[in-house]
Design an enzyme around this catalytic site. Structure first.
Site: not given
Length: 375
Positions: A49, A132, A150
């Site tokens: 991520e 996020y 996102d």
DNA sequence: TTCCAGGTTG
DNA sequence: CAACCTGGAA
């Protein structure tokens, strides 16, 4: 009744269920086989991520594989030197992500016994983990019912609900989070978040979305109105300021003088050719001699111009004028730099070189990674 | 060549 | 709210 045109309507429970089921079914059938989807290890999902912030999947994959081969767990990352972490990040951009991830790994080992915290507040507190990333890791790795909003998801939701708010504003994001929350099937938030992201990345594209292939079909309010390409509302981008830099190619016995930027700010901790900004009305050779003298303590004879390289950063663009230089003395880095090294060809992968340095060396015929001569 | 997309931080 | 990078598409 009472329908207004101020804001798009929230879906009711049965609409939300139909949408999320359609998304989940499509995702199970169509999802790409990506390295971070083959693990349930929170560390690996977290690393993915972070790398995926501001960066496309295809770019990330080789970095992800190399990074995890070298740092297979949070302890390995915590033990590493920042220099090595940055070397593995070389070319991926936004190097603050690497510095933060490294610092966060050390915090996890010092404060959480080497276990990635699943507590939302604790995880969100780690450097580099924003709203996020927290939502993504908590939902995907820990099964928590968290929204992960996102850019892809924002675009999908703006179109699905024909939301004409600007997702960059606080109000717009709040609205989108409400939509996302309404869609989350309890216990399957991670899958749904990934389904929304996958749809945004492969079907609901920023330009020329592939609506005929979309599993949401006529449920998409923007598509029904034919305004899908106008959602989310367009953003303008001003001209980037232009800057002029000079840089020196100093060679000694086949090695090249490189300097390390201080750990904060632009390209912090990365290695580059010595150089810097040309002052107004300053000649290039004078600028280069000045920079080498003031910040490296070197007396330089500036020779021929070798090349000019263009590069664009997030908030300005530069032309870098490269000159061959002969120097006397031993470098004593100060100002923008905190180290120097005579770079041999076998170092090109072991030192985190800046993108523009790689571009410059490739142009000058050195066999750096990523250049035709280097592969 | 130019334009655009994209999360977190201080 | 400005700082922070690169690659891919137009």
């Amino acid at each position: 009744m009472g329908e207004t045109n101020e804001a798009a309507l929230q879906p009711n429970a049965s609409e939300a269920l139909a949408l999320s089921q359609a998304l989940l079914a499509w995702y199970r059938a169509q999802r790409r086989d990506l390295p971070w989807r083959r693990t349930s290890d929170p560390y690996r999902i977290w690393v993915a991520e972070i790398m995926l912030q501001q960066t496309q999947v295809a770019t990330v994959i080789p970095y992800y594989e190399r990074f995890l081969a070298r740092f297979p767990d949070v302890q390995a990352l915590a033990k590493a030197e920042l220099d090595e972490v940055l070397a593995l990040w070389q070319g991926l951009g936004y190097y603050g992500r690497a510095r933060n991830l490294h610092a966060a790994a050390r915090l996890v080992c010092e404060r959480h016994g080497g276990i990635i915290p699943s507590n939302p507040h604790e995880f969100r507190s780690l450097p580099g983990v924003g709203p996020y990333t927290a939502g993504a890791v908590l939902s995907i790795a820990f099964g928590q019912d968290e929204v992960a909003l996102d850019g892809n998801v924002a675009r999908v939701l703006c179109r699905l609900f024909n939301d004409d708010q600007d997702p960059r504003t606080a109000k717009g994001r709040k609205e989108l989070r409400r939509y996302a929350q309404a869609l989350l099937p309890p216990g399957q938030a991670g899958e749904l978040n990934q389904a929304l992201m996958e749809l945004g990345a492969t079907i609901c594209l920023p330009r020329a979305p592939r609506c005929p292939a979309c599993p949401l079909g006529v449920s998409c309010r923007a598509r029904s109105l034919g305004v899908q390409e106008e959602r989310p509302v367009a953003k303008r981008r001003g001209e980037l300021p232009r800057r002029e830099w000079v840089a020196a190619l100093v060679e000694d016995e086949g090695k090249i003088l490189a300097v390390r930027r201080r750990p904060q700010g632009l390209l912090g901790g990365l290695w580059e050719l010595p150089g810097g900004e040309v002052l107004p009305d300053e000649e290039h050779p004078q600028a280069l001699a000045r920079i080498l003298r003031v910040h490296l303590g070197l007396e330089a004879a500036v020779g021929e111009q070798l090349a000019t390289v263009r590069h664009a950063y997030s908030h300005f663009q530069v032309k870098v004028h490269l000159y061959r230089c002969a120097v006397r003395g031993t470098p004593t880095p100060s100002g923008p730099w905190d180290g120097f090294h005579w770079l041999a060809s076998e170092d090109y992968n072991a030192y985190g070189l800046t993108g523009v340095t790689l571009k410059a060396l490739a142009r000058l015929g050195f066999a750096v990674p990523g250049s035709p001569a280097g592969s």
